[in-house]
Every structure is written in structure tokens, then in C-alpha cells.
Design an enzyme around this catalytic site. Structure first.
Site, short mmCIF file in Angstrom:
data_model
loop_
_atom_site.label_atom_id
_atom_site.label_comp_id
_atom_site.label_asym_id
_atom_site.label_seq_id
_atom_site.Cartn_x
_atom_site.Cartn_y
_atom_site.Cartn_z
N ASP A 157 0.82 -1.22 0.00
CA ASP A 157 0.00 0.00 0.00
C ASP A 157 0.86 1.27 0.00
O ASP A 157 2.10 1.21 0.01
CB ASP A 157 -0.91 -0.06 1.23
CG ASP A 157 -2.29 0.54 0.98
OD1 ASP A 157 -2.43 1.30 0.02
OD2 ASP A 157 -3.20 0.25 1.77
N GLU A 190 -0.94 1.77 -5.14
CA GLU A 190 -0.74 3.21 -4.89
C GLU A 190 -1.86 4.03 -5.52
O GLU A 190 -1.71 5.23 -5.71
CB GLU A 190 0.67 3.68 -5.24
CG GLU A 190 1.09 3.62 -6.67
CD GLU A 190 0.39 4.64 -7.53
OE1 GLU A 190 -0.56 4.21 -8.23
OE2 GLU A 190 0.77 5.82 -7.52
N TRP A 191 -3.00 3.35 -5.81
CA TRP A 191 -4.27 3.99 -6.17
C TRP A 191 -4.24 4.72 -7.51
O TRP A 191 -5.09 5.59 -7.77
CB TRP A 191 -4.74 4.92 -5.06
CG TRP A 191 -4.46 4.42 -3.68
CD1 TRP A 191 -4.75 3.18 -3.20
CD2 TRP A 191 -3.81 5.12 -2.60
NE1 TRP A 191 -4.33 3.05 -1.90
CE2 TRP A 191 -3.75 4.23 -1.50
CE3 TRP A 191 -3.28 6.40 -2.43
CZ2 TRP A 191 -3.18 4.59 -0.28
CZ3 TRP A 191 -2.72 6.76 -1.22
CH2 TRP A 191 -2.67 5.86 -0.17
N GLY A 192 -3.24 4.43 -8.33
CA GLY A 192 -3.22 5.04 -9.66
C GLY A 192 -2.70 6.47 -9.68
O GLY A 192 -2.64 7.10 -10.74
N ASP A 212 -10.12 3.57 -3.64
CA ASP A 212 -10.81 2.35 -3.19
C ASP A 212 -12.25 2.21 -3.69
O ASP A 212 -13.02 3.17 -3.72
CB ASP A 212 -10.84 2.32 -1.65
CG ASP A 212 -9.47 2.12 -1.05
OD1 ASP A 212 -8.47 2.19 -1.79
OD2 ASP A 212 -9.39 1.89 0.16
C1 GLA Z 1 -5.95 1.36 1.37
C2 GLA Z 1 -6.10 0.34 0.26
C3 GLA Z 1 -7.21 -0.64 0.61
C4 GLA Z 1 -6.89 -1.34 1.92
C5 GLA Z 1 -6.65 -0.30 3.03
C6 GLA Z 1 -6.11 -0.93 4.29
O1 GLA Z 1 -7.08 2.17 1.48
O2 GLA Z 1 -6.36 0.97 -0.95
O3 GLA Z 1 -7.40 -1.59 -0.42
O4 GLA Z 1 -5.76 -2.15 1.75
O5 GLA Z 1 -5.73 0.70 2.61
O6 GLA Z 1 -5.92 0.00 5.31
#
Ligand code: GLA
Length: 408
Positions: A157, A190-192, A212
Site C-alpha cells: 500500500d 498506490e491507487w493510480g 478504493d
Molecule cells: C488502502 C487500500 C485498501 C486497503 C486499506 C487498508 O485504502 O487501498 O485496499 O488495503 O488501505 O488499510
């Protein structure tokens, strides 16, 4: 005597060399084949958040076998955030004794004893998003620990990373995993934000493309990130829209990851659940279930274990599907399959059922061609059609078909 001895040692040297080379080849293959099709499994986060423990995870492993998930192709069981508690005096990462009294190795052994694989979670920063110790500065030590525990998959993450560079951080952990010597699927989360599809091939096997997912059709929550308003919790249709344009970056061993499945979660209707699963399948997305598979509403098991839909996702050609038509509410998505056929999702975003037509030219075939059509949700052969096919898609729902040109 001396001559004999040297002959003997040359022979044994040869044998040893052959063994070493062969082991090397086997090991190289194992790394090579990691995620040659999109990873399939289950992850604790979407339902259980930080409330995880070893009994839950063992139950999930049992369910994989008993309910047919393993048979359908699901393989990885991944514990997300919340398993860690701290580090010992030597910096070794420690699991919570309350949540995992038997220890992580025992859990990993249990999962392996079922013929399944075990995944774990960490973070490139000083802390995980849930506030537990991250791997920053401990990458090689943590990777060695994961390898010793028998970990097969690492989700990594991006919280508490300050000004760190994403490519550098993920490369460091990738190298640490390789140095630890155990093939471990590396899932970049890393969410893009730094467009990992541009740099992560060769570093990781999959990379998140967005913030997310939430178990809703199109909800969103706006937050301020680095001075810019962004949505950090989004429904599956919003995530779907963000996948357009990323198709060419995916392929065997390196996948775009539009986040884990919410099938069976929240108030999604059965048609919405079917749409979500069909679209993730056609996107060649990793299929990581995120629901409580011990307690499923009617219809959810059938969705998650539809082998014909899963076969589209797992097709060895490894092509990500593309949107070829969009009239506002009605969309056509197509995925090329290895045998020359096409999987097609006719997606109705409107609140009323609607007829959707797909022409063979839209999916890359000559218009006059005759094609055989199979409906993958009805599990029914629909016949042969010239020029195209039309079907009634339910409100917020899909029709998913496989189209195979008839050559004779
Ligand atoms: C981030 C990630 C999620 C999850 C949470 C855990 O938000 O994007 O998929 O792993 O952390 O805290």
C-alpha cells in the site's frame, strides 16, 4: 589413482552443474509464470477491515474447498491490513498474538495444506493505512520474513509515504522479494496516483488504477488530496469509466487492477452484482473476492463461480477488454480470446431494461460473417447469427455472450 580421482570429480562437477542449471531454470519459470493470468482469490479488507483473525481466515480456506471456489480457479487468500502489531528489538515484524495466536507460519501452512496460496499486506510508508508498522526501511528484512512464512502474494500500500517516489519504493520492494528467493506475486496499491501503468511492468504483477472501491453502483466521496478535490471512495461504475484507455498496458504477468470485488456486498442487486462481475471479467481484472463467503445471499455463489465468465477473465491471450460503443446509457464491451472468439458484455446503465444490439463489425469481424452465440449467464446456446446479435439487458444489468465465427 590421481587420474581416477580427478575423473570422479569432473563427473560429479558435471552432475552438480546440471542440477544447479535445472533448478535455476525451474526457479526462473516460477517467477516467469507468476500471474500469467489475472490472480484470483479472496482478500479480507472489503468486508472485515481491521477485524481479522486466524479462525476467520481458516474458515475462508475451508469454504474455498467446500463451496467450489477452489475448483472455479480461486487460489490466493490474502490478509489485508491489521495483522501486524509492532517490531521486535531486531526489527522483525510481529503479528498480533490476539488475532493470530498460532502465528502466521501456521496459518500459511494451513492454507497451503488445502492446495491454496497465502497472501499478506504491507505498506511502502512508515505506517500502513490502518496505522500499523509499514515496511519503509525494512523492505529486505520483511521480504525475507514473508518468504520464511511461505507467503505467495504481497499487496503493498501507499499510506504514510510523504514525498517518497512511488517507482523507487515499489522497485525496492520488488528487488527485496526477488532477493528473498521465493516467487511472490507483487500487488502494487498506490491507487493510480502516479500512473503505475506507465512504470510498473517488470516491478509488480498488478497495480491499482484508482482509489478504493465501495459496494455501490456509482457513489463517491470527495476528499482533498494535495490541494485537489478527488473522489477516494467510489462505486464500481465510476471505477469502470476510469479503465478506458489503460487496455494496452495489461498483459500476462502485469495487470491493471480496478480493485477488489464488491460482489455480494452492500445493497447491490443481483443484476448489479452480475454486471460488476462480468465487467471485471472482461477487463481481465484480478478477481479478488471481498465478501464474507461463509454467509452469502441467494445467487451470489452462482455469480462468483460461473466458470464460463471466469474463463473469459482467465483467457491465456491476456487481452484486456475494450469499450467499443457508448450511447450514454448503453455500452458494448469486447474482449478478444485466444481461440479467435470474442466475449461481449452488453451493459445497460439505465433504470429500465433495454434492448442492445451488437454488430459483428463493432467487435472486429466482417459484417456478413455467421457467428455462433452462447449466453454465459443463461448458460445457453442461442444459435447462429449473421451480421450481429441483439438482446434485452435488465436495468443496471448486462447480457454477456461469447461469439464464435462459423467457418464452414
Ligand atoms: C488502502 C487500500 C485498501 C486497503 C486499506 C487498508 O485504502 O487501498 O485496499 O488495503 O488501505 O488499510
Amino acid at each position: 589413482m590421481i587420474i581416477n580421482r580427478s575423473k570422479y570429480s569432473i563427473k560429479s562437477l558435471l552432475v552438480v552443474t546440471i542440477i544447479l542449471v535445472m533448478t535455476g531454470i525451474a526457479a526462473a519459470d516460477e517467477w516467469e509464470d507468476l500471474a500469467s493470468t489475472p490472480p484470483m482469490g479472496w482478500n479480507s479488507w472489503n468486508t472485515f477491515r481491521l477485524e481479522i483473525n486466524e479462525n476467520l481466515v481458516k474458515d475462508i480456506a475451508d469454504m474455498f474447498v467446500e463451496m467450489g471456489f477452489k475448483d472455479a480457479g480461486y487460489e490466493y487468500i490474502v490478509i489485508d491490513d491489521g495483522w501486524q502489531i509492532g517490531r521486535d528489538d531486531n526489527g522483525n515484524i510481529l503479528a498480533s498474538k490476539d488475532k493470530f495466536p498460532s502465528g502466521i507460519k501456521a496459518l500459511s501452512d494451513y492454507i497451503h495444506s488445502k492446495g491454496l496460496k497465502f497472501g499478506i499486506y504491507s505498506d511502502a510508508g512508515t505506517k500502513t493505512c490502518g496505522g500499523f508498522p509499514g515496511s519503509r526501511g525494512y523492505e529486505f528484512q520483511d521480504a525475507r520474513q514473508y518468504a520464511a512464512w511461505g507467503v505467495d502474494y504481497l499487496k503493498y500500500d501507499w499510506c504514510y509515504t510523504g514525498n517518497q517516489s512511488a517507482p523507487d519504493c515499489y522497485r525496492t520492494m520488488s528487488e527485496a522479494l526477488k532477493a528473498a528467493g521465493r516467487p511472490i506475486v507483487f500487488s502494487i496499491c498506490e491507487w493510480g496516483t502516479s500512473k503505475p501503468w506507465l512504470w510498473a511492468k517488470g516491478i509488480g504483477n498488478l497495480w491499482r488504477t484508482t482509489f478504493d472501491i465501495r459496494p455501490c453502483w456509482d457513489c463517491g466521496k470527495k476528499v482533498l488530496s494535495k490541494g485537489v478535490q478527488v473522489e477516494n471512495f467510489i462505486g464500481f461504475t465510476k471505477i469502470l469509466d476510469l479503465q478506458v484507455g489503460l487496455e494496452s498496458y495489461a498483459g500476462p504477468g502485469h495487470w491493471n487492477d480496478p480493485d477488489m470485488l464488491e460482489v455480494g456486498n452492500g445493497n447491490l442487486t443481483l443484476d448489479e452484482n452480475r454486471a460488476h462481475f462480468s465487467l471485471w471479467s472482461i477487463l481481465a481484472a484480478p478477481l479478488m473476492m471481498g465478501n464474507d463467503i461463509r454467509n452469502m445471499k441467494a445467487g451470489i455463489l452462482e455469480i462468483l463461480t460461473n466458470k464460463e465468465v471466469i474463463a473469459v477473465n482467465q483467457d491465456v491471450l491476456g487481452k484486456q477488454g475494450v469499450k467499443v460503443k457508448d450511447t450514454g446509457d448503453l455500452e458494448t464491451w469486447v474482449k478478444q480470446l485466444h481461440d479467435g472468439s470474442r466475449a461481449v458484455v452488453l451493459f445497460n446503465r439505465s433504470e429500465k431494461s433495454a434492448e442492445i444490439t451488437v454488430s459483428w463489425t463493432e467487435i472486429g469481424y466482417p459484417s456478413k460473417i455467421k457467428s455462433f452465440v452462447r449466453d454465459l449467464w443463461q448458460k445457453k446456446d442461442m444459435g447462429t447469427f449473421r451480421g450481429g446479435y441483439k438482446a434485452e439487458a435488465p436495468a443496471h444489468g448486462v447480457v454477456m455472450i461469447k461469439v464464435m465465427p462459423v467457418t464452414k
